[in-house]
Design a protein around this motif. Structure first.
Motif, short mmCIF file in Angstrom:
data_model
loop_
_atom_site.label_atom_id
_atom_site.label_comp_id
_atom_site.label_asym_id
_atom_site.label_seq_id
_atom_site.Cartn_x
_atom_site.Cartn_y
_atom_site.Cartn_z
N GLY A 202 -39.15 5.82 8.65
CA GLY A 202 -40.30 5.09 8.12
C GLY A 202 -41.30 4.77 9.22
O GLY A 202 -41.25 5.34 10.31
N PRO A 203 -42.18 3.83 8.96
CA PRO A 203 -43.23 3.49 9.93
C PRO A 203 -42.70 2.65 11.10
O PRO A 203 -42.84 1.44 11.13
CB PRO A 203 -44.24 2.71 9.10
N THR B 102 -44.61 -0.27 13.69
CA THR B 102 -45.81 -0.75 12.99
C THR B 102 -45.55 -2.15 12.45
O THR B 102 -44.62 -2.36 11.67
CB THR B 102 -46.17 0.19 11.82
N GLU C 221 -49.68 -4.23 9.25
CA GLU C 221 -50.39 -2.94 9.28
C GLU C 221 -49.64 -1.83 8.55
O GLU C 221 -50.08 -0.68 8.54
CB GLU C 221 -50.63 -2.50 10.73
N THR C 222 -48.51 -2.15 7.94
CA THR C 222 -47.71 -1.13 7.27
C THR C 222 -48.30 -0.81 5.90
O THR C 222 -48.51 -1.70 5.08
CB THR C 222 -46.25 -1.61 7.10
N ASP D 25 -46.06 3.92 2.74
CA ASP D 25 -45.05 4.16 3.77
C ASP D 25 -43.83 3.28 3.53
O ASP D 25 -42.68 3.72 3.71
CB ASP D 25 -45.63 3.89 5.16
N THR E 237 -40.03 4.75 2.40
CA THR E 237 -38.84 4.44 3.18
C THR E 237 -37.73 3.91 2.29
O THR E 237 -36.56 4.32 2.38
CB THR E 237 -39.15 3.43 4.30
N TYR F 83 -37.76 -0.12 7.46
CA TYR F 83 -36.42 0.39 7.74
C TYR F 83 -35.37 -0.69 7.54
O TYR F 83 -34.33 -0.46 6.88
CB TYR F 83 -36.36 0.92 9.17
N ASP G 295 -38.15 9.28 17.27
CA ASP G 295 -38.74 7.93 17.18
C ASP G 295 -39.06 7.37 18.56
O ASP G 295 -40.11 6.76 18.77
CB ASP G 295 -37.78 6.97 16.48
#
Length: 235
Positions: free
Chosen positions: A80-81, A84, A88-89, A93, A97, A142, A183
Motif C-alpha cells: 500500500g502507500p 505516506t 495525504e493517503t 490507495d 490495500t 497497511y 519498499d
C-alpha cells in the motif's frame, strides 16, 4: 518432526514469490499437493496447479479451490502507500490495500471452507504482520489491513469451529522479500534490526497448517525476535 502433511492438498495465494513461494516450496518438500493462485504467470519447473488471478476477484478465488482441500494459506498481499502520512493517503490507495490484504483473505476462507470441511485435519493460515499490533509512521493502510487480518482470524475460528476448521495467522516482522526490498530500497541493507527469511515464516505456516498443531486455533504466531515483548521503558 513429521508434520503429517504428506499427501495433503494445499492452496496458497500469492505463491509466486516471497513468503508465498517459500511456503509452496516447503509444502512440496513435505509431500503435499499444491495449487497456487497468483496474478503472476507460472514459473518454469514448478510442479503445482497454477491459477492466474487476483485474490480480490471472487470468481478467480472460487475457481482456484480444488475439489479436495486440506490446507488453505493466504500469502497474497501488498504494502500500500508506504511512507505516506494518513492525511495525504488517497482513499483509493487505502481501499485497495484493505481489498487485497483483508478482503482477499476473507474470500479465500469463504470459498475454501466448504472443501476444507471434508478434510480430516482442515486448516487455514493467513499471513498477517507485527503491524497487526504496532504502527510505524506512514503505514496507516497497511496496519489497518493487517490488524483486520488478526481479528478476521479469530472471527473465522469461531464461525468455522463446527466444521473443525482451524484458523490461525503468522505475524512476521521485516522479511527479506522482493516487496520489502522494493519498499525500503537501499535502506534495506542498512537495517540495524534482525530480518527474517521467507523460509522462517514458511516453517511457522506449515506447523500451524499441520495436524501437529491440532490444538492451536484462533491465534496469532508472532515472529519478531522478541520485538513486541521489549519495553520502551528507559531502564
Amino acid at each position: 518432526m513429521d508434520l503429517g502433511l504428506s499427501g495433503l492438498s494445499a492452496l496458497v495465494t500469492g505463491g509466486a514469490s516471497g513468503i508465498g513461494r517459500a511456503t509452496v516450496d516447503a509444502l512440496l518438500a513435505e509431500g503435499a499437493t499444491v495449487t497456487v493462485l497468483d496474478r503472476a504467470p507460472r514459473p518454469e519447473g514448478l510442479d503445482v496447479t497454477w491459477v492466474q488471478g487476483d485474490v480480490t476477484d471472487e470468481e478467480a478465488v472460487r475457481s482456484a479451490i480444488p475439489a479436495r482441500l486440506d490446507v488453505a494459506v493466504g500469502c497474497a498481499g501488498i504494502s500500500g502507500p508506504m511512507g505516506t502520512n494518513a492525511r495525504e493517503t488517497a482513499r483509493d490507495d487505502f481501499a485497495r490495500t484493505l481489498e487485497v490484504n483483508l478482503t482477499g483473505q476473507f474470500l479465500l476462507a469463504k470459498h475454501a471452507a466448504p472443501a476444507l470441511a471434508g478434510s480430516v485435519f482442515p486448516a487455514i493460515v493467513f499471513v498477517a504482520s507485527d503491524s497487526s499490533f504496532v504502527a510505524a509512521p506512514g503505514m496507516a493502510a497497511y496496519c489497518a489491513s493487517k490488524g483486520g487480518v488478526l481479528m478476521l482470524t479469530k472471527a473465522l475460528a469461531v464461525d468455522f469451529a463446527a466444521d473443525g476448521i482451524r484458523v490461525n495467522c503468522v505475524c512476521p516482522s521485516i522479511v527479506d522479500t522482493p516487496m520489502a526490498r522494493g519498499d525500503l530500497g537501499d535502506a534495506f541493507d542498512e537495517l540495524d534490526c534482525p530480518v527474517l527469511r521467507p523460509q522462517d515464516v514458511a516453517r511457522a505456516i506449515l506447523y500451524l497448517a499441520s495436524p501437529a498443531a491440532r490444538g492451536v486455533n484462533g491465534t496469532a504466531h508472532v515472529l519478531d525476535f522478541g520485538g513486541l515483548a521489549t519495553s520502551t521503558f528507559p531502564a
